[in-house]
Write an enzyme that holds these catalytic residues in place. Structure first.
Site, PDB file in Angstrom:
ATOM      1  CE  LYS A 223     -13.324  -7.315   3.663  1.00 43.62           C
ATOM      2  NZ  LYS A 223     -12.618  -6.372   2.828  1.00 43.62           N
TER       3      LYS A 223
ATOM      4  CB  SER B 192      -4.713  -6.321   4.461  1.00 44.14           C
ATOM      5  OG  SER B 192      -4.263  -5.080   4.016  1.00 44.14           O
TER       6      SER B 192
ATOM      7  NE  ARG C 285      -2.958  -7.224  -4.375  1.00 44.87           N
ATOM      8  CZ  ARG C 285      -3.794  -7.374  -3.348  1.00 44.87           C
ATOM      9  NH1 ARG C 285      -3.321  -7.652  -2.159  1.00 44.87           N
ATOM     10  NH2 ARG C 285      -5.093  -7.257  -3.520  1.00 44.87           N
TER      11      ARG C 285
ATOM     12  CG  HIS D 160      -1.990  -0.982   1.287  1.00 49.83           C
ATOM     13  ND1 HIS D 160      -2.233  -1.773   2.387  1.00 49.83           N
ATOM     14  CD2 HIS D 160      -2.927  -1.326   0.368  1.00 49.83           C
ATOM     15  CE1 HIS D 160      -3.281  -2.550   2.136  1.00 49.83           C
ATOM     16  NE2 HIS D 160      -3.714  -2.308   0.920  1.00 49.83           N
TER      17      HIS D 160
HETATM   18  P1  ADP Z   1      -9.642  -3.875  -1.230  1.00 52.30           P
HETATM   19  O1  ADP Z   1     -10.349  -4.819  -0.299  1.00 52.30           O
HETATM   20  O2  ADP Z   1     -10.496  -2.746  -1.715  1.00 52.30           O
HETATM   21  O3  ADP Z   1      -8.878  -4.545  -2.342  1.00 52.30           O
HETATM   22  P2  ADP Z   1      -7.052  -3.448   0.000  1.00 52.30           P
HETATM   23  O4  ADP Z   1      -6.723  -2.712   1.238  1.00 52.30           O
HETATM   24  O5  ADP Z   1      -6.770  -4.905  -0.051  1.00 52.30           O
HETATM   25  O6  ADP Z   1      -8.584  -3.137  -0.275  1.00 52.30           O
HETATM   26  O7  ADP Z   1      -6.309  -2.776  -1.237  1.00 52.30           O
HETATM   27  C1  ADP Z   1      -6.450  -1.408  -1.536  1.00 52.30           C
HETATM   28  C2  ADP Z   1      -5.756  -1.142  -2.876  1.00 52.30           C
HETATM   29  O8  ADP Z   1      -4.364  -1.406  -2.714  1.00 52.30           O
HETATM   30  C3  ADP Z   1      -6.235  -2.078  -3.997  1.00 52.30           C
HETATM   31  O9  ADP Z   1      -6.232  -1.384  -5.216  1.00 52.30           O
HETATM   32  C4  ADP Z   1      -5.193  -3.161  -4.022  1.00 52.30           C
HETATM   33  O10 ADP Z   1      -5.067  -3.760  -5.293  1.00 52.30           O
HETATM   34  C5  ADP Z   1      -3.953  -2.377  -3.670  1.00 52.30           C
HETATM   35  N1  ADP Z   1      -2.942  -3.219  -3.058  1.00 52.30           N
HETATM   36  C6  ADP Z   1      -3.086  -4.031  -1.996  1.00 52.30           C
HETATM   37  N2  ADP Z   1      -1.927  -4.665  -1.716  1.00 52.30           N
HETATM   38  C7  ADP Z   1      -1.038  -4.252  -2.655  1.00 52.30           C
HETATM   39  C8  ADP Z   1       0.339  -4.567  -2.939  1.00 52.30           C
HETATM   40  N3  ADP Z   1       1.010  -5.452  -2.216  1.00 52.30           N
HETATM   41  N4  ADP Z   1       0.926  -3.943  -3.981  1.00 52.30           N
HETATM   42  C9  ADP Z   1       0.224  -3.060  -4.746  1.00 52.30           C
HETATM   43  N5  ADP Z   1      -1.063  -2.732  -4.545  1.00 52.30           N
HETATM   44  C10 ADP Z   1      -1.694  -3.323  -3.517  1.00 52.30           C
END
Ligand code: ADP
Length: 164
Positions: free
Chosen positions: A44, A131, A94, A20
């Site tokens: 959730k 996450s 990803r 992130h």
């Molecule tokens: P969501 O449940 O909306 O996917 P996340 O917190 O998992 O929420 O992800 C928020 C954004 O960050 C999404 O666009 C996701 O693809 C991106 N993201 C999550 N992890 C990574 C990572 N390791 N590298 C790049 N982008 C990421």
């Protein structure tokens, strides 16, 4: 590069990972203003931090980044983007399965709002991080320093200390 966008980067961020941090940092390079939006989703299961706690943790992890604002929101990301005056949504990609889901979302969002989604490919150092992986490893008592900012690592450890 001239910064021209007002961006909205929605997600769960439970917790913020190094992946992130990488996409937030890269998105800010395009934006005069970047909103990071924490989606409130009380139904959730297995949440680690409340949306308000996540806002605080992101602020602590990304101090002093100019043009960055962290908010939490309810409802559709695209509605929040529009109400903030954002002219693009940012998402990270990803994997092929991320892309398939995101493609449909982006098309729908543009149809209902006219707002385009810009995708940033995950950096090769962080593409494996999510996450949910952090929550799993944390519950198993594993060291998280390779996956999350230091402040997040200590807060996750504290939050899960009752499990050990
Ligand atoms: P969501 O449940 O909306 O996917 P996340 O917190 O998992 O929420 O992800 C928020 C954004 O960050 C999404 O666009 C996701 O693809 C991106 N993201 C999550 N992890 C990574 C990572 N390791 N590298 C790049 N982008 C990421």
């Amino acid at each position: 590069m001239e910064k021209r966008l007002i961006g909205f980067l929605p997600g769960s961020f439970d917790p913020l990972t190094l992946g992130h941090v990488d996409i937030v940092t890269r998105a800010t390079a395009f934006c005069v203003k970047l909103y990071v939006g924490i989606a409130q989703n009380p139904s959730k299961q297995g949440q680690l931090f409340t949306p308000q706690e996540r806002v605080g943790l992101i602020l602590q992890s990304l101090p002093g980044m100019s043009g960055l604002e962290i908010i939490s929101f309810e409802g559709l990301a695209v509605d929040t983007a529009a109400s903030l005056g954002a002219n693009c949504i940012f998402r990270g990609i990803r994997s092929a399965s991320d892309a398939e889901y995101e493609f449909r979302m982006a098309v729908a969002n543009r149809k209902v709002s006219g707002i385009d989604t810009l995708f940033l490919m995950a950096d090769e150092r962080y593409g494996h991080i999510s996450s949910s992986l952090i929550r799993q490893l944390g519950r198993g008592g594993k060291d998280l320093t390779a996956f999350v900012p230091a402040v997040i690592e200590s807060q996750v450890r504290e939050r899960l200390s009752h499990l050990r």
